[in-house]
Write a protein that holds these residues in place. Structure first.
Motif, PDB file in Angstrom:
ATOM      1  N   UNK A  79       0.840  -1.182   0.000  1.00 15.05           N
ATOM      2  CA  UNK A  79       0.000   0.000   0.000  1.00 15.05           C
ATOM      3  C   UNK A  79       0.880   1.238   0.000  1.00 15.05           C
ATOM      4  N   UNK A  80       0.272   2.381   0.318  1.00 16.75           N
ATOM      5  CA  UNK A  80       1.050   3.615   0.359  1.00 16.75           C
ATOM      6  C   UNK A  80       0.486   4.550   1.418  1.00 16.75           C
ATOM      7  N   UNK A  81       1.230   5.616   1.680  1.00 17.10           N
ATOM      8  CA  UNK A  81       0.793   6.656   2.608  1.00 17.10           C
ATOM      9  C   UNK A  81       1.002   8.004   1.934  1.00 17.10           C
ATOM     10  N   UNK A  82       0.111   8.937   2.215  1.00 18.96           N
ATOM     11  CA  UNK A  82       0.166  10.269   1.605  1.00 18.96           C
ATOM     12  C   UNK A  82       0.282  11.337   2.681  1.00 18.96           C
ATOM     13  N   UNK A  83       0.950  12.443   2.322  1.00 19.44           N
ATOM     14  CA  UNK A  83       1.008  13.609   3.208  1.00 19.44           C
ATOM     15  C   UNK A  83       0.407  14.805   2.480  1.00 19.44           C
ATOM     16  N   UNK A  92      -8.350  23.599   2.899  1.00 21.50           N
ATOM     17  CA  UNK A  92      -8.059  22.796   1.708  1.00 21.50           C
ATOM     18  C   UNK A  92      -6.715  22.096   1.821  1.00 21.50           C
ATOM     19  N   UNK A  93      -6.647  20.939   1.170  1.00 22.92           N
ATOM     20  CA  UNK A  93      -5.458  20.093   1.198  1.00 22.92           C
ATOM     21  C   UNK A  93      -4.663  20.220  -0.088  1.00 22.92           C
ATOM     22  N   UNK A  94      -3.337  20.173   0.043  1.00 24.69           N
ATOM     23  CA  UNK A  94      -2.439  20.109  -1.100  1.00 24.69           C
ATOM     24  C   UNK A  94      -1.520  18.916  -0.877  1.00 24.69           C
ATOM     25  N   UNK A  95      -1.478  17.998  -1.842  1.00 29.39           N
ATOM     26  CA  UNK A  95      -0.626  16.815  -1.720  1.00 29.39           C
ATOM     27  C   UNK A  95       0.837  17.232  -1.656  1.00 29.39           C
ATOM     28  N   UNK A  96       1.534  16.746  -0.633  1.00 28.12           N
ATOM     29  CA  UNK A  96       2.972  16.985  -0.511  1.00 28.12           C
ATOM     30  C   UNK A  96       3.748  15.847  -1.167  1.00 28.12           C
ATOM     31  N   UNK A  97       3.448  14.600  -0.750  1.00 25.95           N
ATOM     32  CA  UNK A  97       4.076  13.446  -1.386  1.00 25.95           C
ATOM     33  C   UNK A  97       3.352  12.168  -0.997  1.00 25.95           C
ATOM     34  N   UNK A  98       3.715  11.098  -1.677  1.00 28.82           N
ATOM     35  CA  UNK A  98       3.144   9.772  -1.440  1.00 28.82           C
ATOM     36  C   UNK A  98       4.292   8.788  -1.423  1.00 28.82           C
ATOM     37  N   UNK A  99       4.310   7.925  -0.406  1.00 31.30           N
ATOM     38  CA  UNK A  99       5.393   6.961  -0.268  1.00 31.30           C
ATOM     39  C   UNK A  99       4.834   5.543  -0.287  1.00 31.30           C
ATOM     40  N   UNK A 100       5.523   4.629  -0.995  1.00 26.32           N
ATOM     41  CA  UNK A 100       5.140   3.225  -0.902  1.00 26.32           C
ATOM     42  C   UNK A 100       5.488   2.693   0.480  1.00 26.32           C
ATOM     43  N   UNK A 101       4.731   1.717   0.934  1.00 27.16           N
ATOM     44  CA  UNK A 101       5.049   1.040   2.185  1.00 27.16           C
ATOM     45  C   UNK A 101       5.905  -0.175   1.865  1.00 27.16           C
ATOM     46  N   UNK A 102       6.378  -0.854   2.906  1.00 27.80           N
ATOM     47  CA  UNK A 102       7.262  -1.992   2.692  1.00 27.80           C
ATOM     48  C   UNK A 102       6.479  -3.162   2.101  1.00 27.80           C
ATOM     49  N   UNK A 103       7.213  -4.160   1.655  1.00 27.37           N
ATOM     50  CA  UNK A 103       6.593  -5.361   1.100  1.00 27.37           C
ATOM     51  C   UNK A 103       6.221  -6.346   2.199  1.00 27.37           C
ATOM     52  N   UNK A 104       6.074  -5.838   3.428  1.00 30.42           N
ATOM     53  CA  UNK A 104       5.762  -6.693   4.573  1.00 30.42           C
ATOM     54  C   UNK A 104       4.281  -7.027   4.666  1.00 30.42           C
TER      55      UNK A 104
END
Length: 174
Positions: A79-83, A92-104
């Motif tokens: 999955x992933x997580x967003x900031x 209002x929200x502005x996307x900063x970044x999105x990171x993949x999570x581990x393969x765990x």
């Protein structure tokens, strides 16, 4: 003078393939920003996002974090997580970044920000794991810096593996 700062509510949704249930219908598109106005709510913004099923507010209230409850992200079983940055005037929200999570594991569920605001902890349901991601001064997420993987199975034969639902910090921030 004594005017209170505006207040906002953030609502995450399942946009497709909700595990163990159904998505929020054809209208569910991501994160909904709402503003209470008297006895009513006004929709301020809809941020397109993939299954932002759980949200967490940074202690400084300038950033919002979401898990993307997915089985596959960028072609990997993860999955992933967003900031997001929060505009204090209109929420209002502005996307900063999105990171993949581990393969765990897949299908990240719960997300929480450490009390000091320096880490995001994601509980990963399918695979029984927890991922720790550093949070920069700018609110952006770094890559996964720590993984705790649970093992074993439940008391019922159909529960073949651990299913992490959530994580909390104690009053000391541990």
């Amino acid at each position: 003078g004594n005017a209170r700062p505006p207040r906002f509510a953030y609502v995450g949704t399942y946009t497709f393939n909700a595990p163990g249930g159904t998505a929020g219908g054809p209208a569910a598109r991501g994160i909904y920003v709402l503003a209470p106005r008297g006895d009513a709510w006004t929709q301020v913004q809809v941020v397109e996002s993939a299954n932002p099923s759980f949200l967490a507010l940074h202690p400084n209230q300038r950033f919002l974090y979401a898990t993307n409850e997915l089985e596959v992200y960028e072609g990997r079983p993860s999955g992933s997580a967003e900031s997001y940055a929060i505009d204090p005037r209109d929420g209002k929200l502005t996307l900063l970044n999105r990171q993949p999570l581990s393969l765990s594991g897949t299908n990240p569920a719960h997300v929480v920000v450490s009390p000091d605001g320096k880490h995001l902890c994601v509980s990963i349901y399918s695979g029984g794991a927890y991922n720790l991601l550093p949070i920069g001064e700018d609110g952006k997420l770094g890559t996964v810096s720590g993984i705790f993987k649970d093992t074993g199975s439940g008391p019922r034969p159909e529960q073949e593996a651990p299913h992490a639902h959530m994580m909390l910090f104690d009053t000391a921030g541990q």
